[in-house]
Enzyme design. Sequence first.
Site, PDB file in Angstrom:
ATOM      1  N   HIS A  68     -25.598 -17.861  -9.315  1.00  0.00           N
ATOM      2  CA  HIS A  68     -26.927 -18.212  -8.809  1.00  0.00           C
ATOM      3  C   HIS A  68     -27.597 -17.078  -8.026  1.00  0.00           C
ATOM      4  O   HIS A  68     -28.156 -17.280  -6.942  1.00  0.00           O
ATOM      5  CB  HIS A  68     -26.842 -19.467  -7.942  1.00  0.00           C
ATOM      6  CG  HIS A  68     -26.455 -20.701  -8.707  1.00  0.00           C
ATOM      7  ND1 HIS A  68     -26.753 -20.901 -10.030  1.00  0.00           N
ATOM      8  CD2 HIS A  68     -25.775 -21.829  -8.317  1.00  0.00           C
ATOM      9  CE1 HIS A  68     -26.289 -22.072 -10.432  1.00  0.00           C
ATOM     10  NE2 HIS A  68     -25.679 -22.655  -9.427  1.00  0.00           N
ATOM     11  N   HIS A  90     -32.199 -26.604  -8.591  1.00  0.00           N
ATOM     12  CA  HIS A  90     -30.863 -27.201  -8.496  1.00  0.00           C
ATOM     13  C   HIS A  90     -30.898 -28.578  -7.826  1.00  0.00           C
ATOM     14  O   HIS A  90     -30.022 -28.906  -7.026  1.00  0.00           O
ATOM     15  CB  HIS A  90     -29.952 -26.242  -7.724  1.00  0.00           C
ATOM     16  CG  HIS A  90     -28.514 -26.315  -8.097  1.00  0.00           C
ATOM     17  ND1 HIS A  90     -27.722 -27.394  -7.800  1.00  0.00           N
ATOM     18  CD2 HIS A  90     -27.715 -25.442  -8.755  1.00  0.00           C
ATOM     19  CE1 HIS A  90     -26.501 -27.172  -8.247  1.00  0.00           C
ATOM     20  NE2 HIS A  90     -26.470 -25.988  -8.830  1.00  0.00           N
ATOM     21  N   GLU A 144     -30.272 -28.360 -14.943  1.00  0.00           N
ATOM     22  CA  GLU A 144     -30.766 -27.020 -14.643  1.00  0.00           C
ATOM     23  C   GLU A 144     -31.251 -26.378 -15.939  1.00  0.00           C
ATOM     24  O   GLU A 144     -30.482 -25.783 -16.687  1.00  0.00           O
ATOM     25  CB  GLU A 144     -29.645 -26.208 -13.999  1.00  0.00           C
ATOM     26  CG  GLU A 144     -29.133 -26.843 -12.721  1.00  0.00           C
ATOM     27  CD  GLU A 144     -27.741 -26.345 -12.363  1.00  0.00           C
ATOM     28  OE1 GLU A 144     -27.530 -25.136 -12.277  1.00  0.00           O
ATOM     29  OE2 GLU A 144     -26.859 -27.193 -12.178  1.00  0.00           O
TER      30      GLU A 144
HETATM   31  C1  BGC Z   1     -22.797 -24.649 -11.512  1.00  0.00           C
HETATM   32  C2  BGC Z   1     -21.528 -25.131 -10.841  1.00  0.00           C
HETATM   33  C3  BGC Z   1     -21.591 -24.752  -9.403  1.00  0.00           C
HETATM   34  C4  BGC Z   1     -22.805 -25.384  -8.804  1.00  0.00           C
HETATM   35  C5  BGC Z   1     -22.976 -24.980  -7.388  1.00  0.00           C
HETATM   36  C6  BGC Z   1     -23.945 -25.323 -10.863  1.00  0.00           C
HETATM   37  O1  BGC Z   1     -25.120 -24.867 -11.422  1.00  0.00           O
HETATM   38  O2  BGC Z   1     -22.803 -24.877 -12.888  1.00  0.00           O
HETATM   39  O3  BGC Z   1     -20.386 -24.581 -11.453  1.00  0.00           O
HETATM   40  O4  BGC Z   1     -20.458 -25.126  -8.710  1.00  0.00           O
HETATM   41  O5  BGC Z   1     -23.955 -25.013  -9.497  1.00  0.00           O
HETATM   42  O6  BGC Z   1     -23.398 -26.025  -6.669  1.00  0.00           O
END
Ligand code: BGC
Length: 334
Positions: free
Chosen positions: A98, A167, A299
């Site tokens: 991210h 998210h 997402e």
């Molecule tokens: C990911 C997860 C990750 C999470 C974090 C998601 O977008 O796919 O693997 O742990 O984000 O909160």
Amino acid sequence: MLKSYFGRLPNGKEIYSYAVSNGAISLTVLDYGGIIQSLKYCGNDVVLGYNTIGEYLDNDGYLGAIVGRYANRISGGSFRLNKKTYRLFKNDGGNTLHGGAGGFSGVVWDVTGDDASITLKYLSPDREEGFPGNLLTGVKYYLTENGVGIEYTALCDKDTVVNLTNHSYFNLIGGETIENHFLLIDADYFTPVNSALVPTGELRPVSGTVFDFRCAKSIGRDIEENDPQLKIAGGYDHNFVLRKDGFRKVAELSSAKAGIEMDVYTDRPGMQLYTGNFLTGRMGKNGKKIMKRGGVCFETQSYPDSVNHPEFPSTELKAGEMYHTVTEYRFHKY
Ligand code: BGC
């Protein structure tokens, strides 16, 4: 748009919340991380969140935040572009997740708005987290008659890579996990992952697997099955290869108990389905615990780690070219 004081960062910077409403939909967004702190449909808050900035600073799962410059994992925390290798901050074992340690979920955005929209802007400097180019990023949250849209724009002075998403964890009923929610995803393939949750490059047919959501089924129906891909992630944490292109409906989430359905529309080629497997039961807003599988994220994005997979849709953005994508979450009673 109603602006209210929300709290203070450790460095003393004041954080504000911004709210817009049209009766059916009420949306509250923070300038910190561009976080959707609350989204109410006919009075029901359908996203997970916290009441205080301190809780958001602990970053227990990117609740409601804008993630960027690059959503999800970049394998080895590096990629090649124009014959040059770029090394990023690795914040997830050996990988970048991210956008790195100080991704877009942890910066304070400039905010403007009107009665029906909230627009956030952030100028990410050249080499922030290792990414090339000064990237001027815009995220516009806008109300529609029965939902909320997110319009992402970005412009860079160098060739770069971009993959933005939001998210938010949705739960249409609250107070219980999302395992009883029904879900439909318009995807014939998904991208299996390795033990670090990075796509292997394979596009695997969903047919005959626990990943087949082409006819609606409850999220919990197969989630505990002895499937190696589910076991790696402790549930669903996978990118789906969405059918068709252009702006189209890609998923439907419904709760019979709430009598609410949410439809996801996007122009993106992929969507990470994440069932909140790593949530740890901390107390959230309104006295509700943020339990494991307490929310589900949709997402919308390009496939994770596309920068290291030339066979995946490209996430390159040329200098001076406009990045523009739209996702909408639309609600109705049923
Ligand atoms: C990911 C997860 C990750 C999470 C974090 C998601 O977008 O796919 O693997 O742990 O984000 O909160």
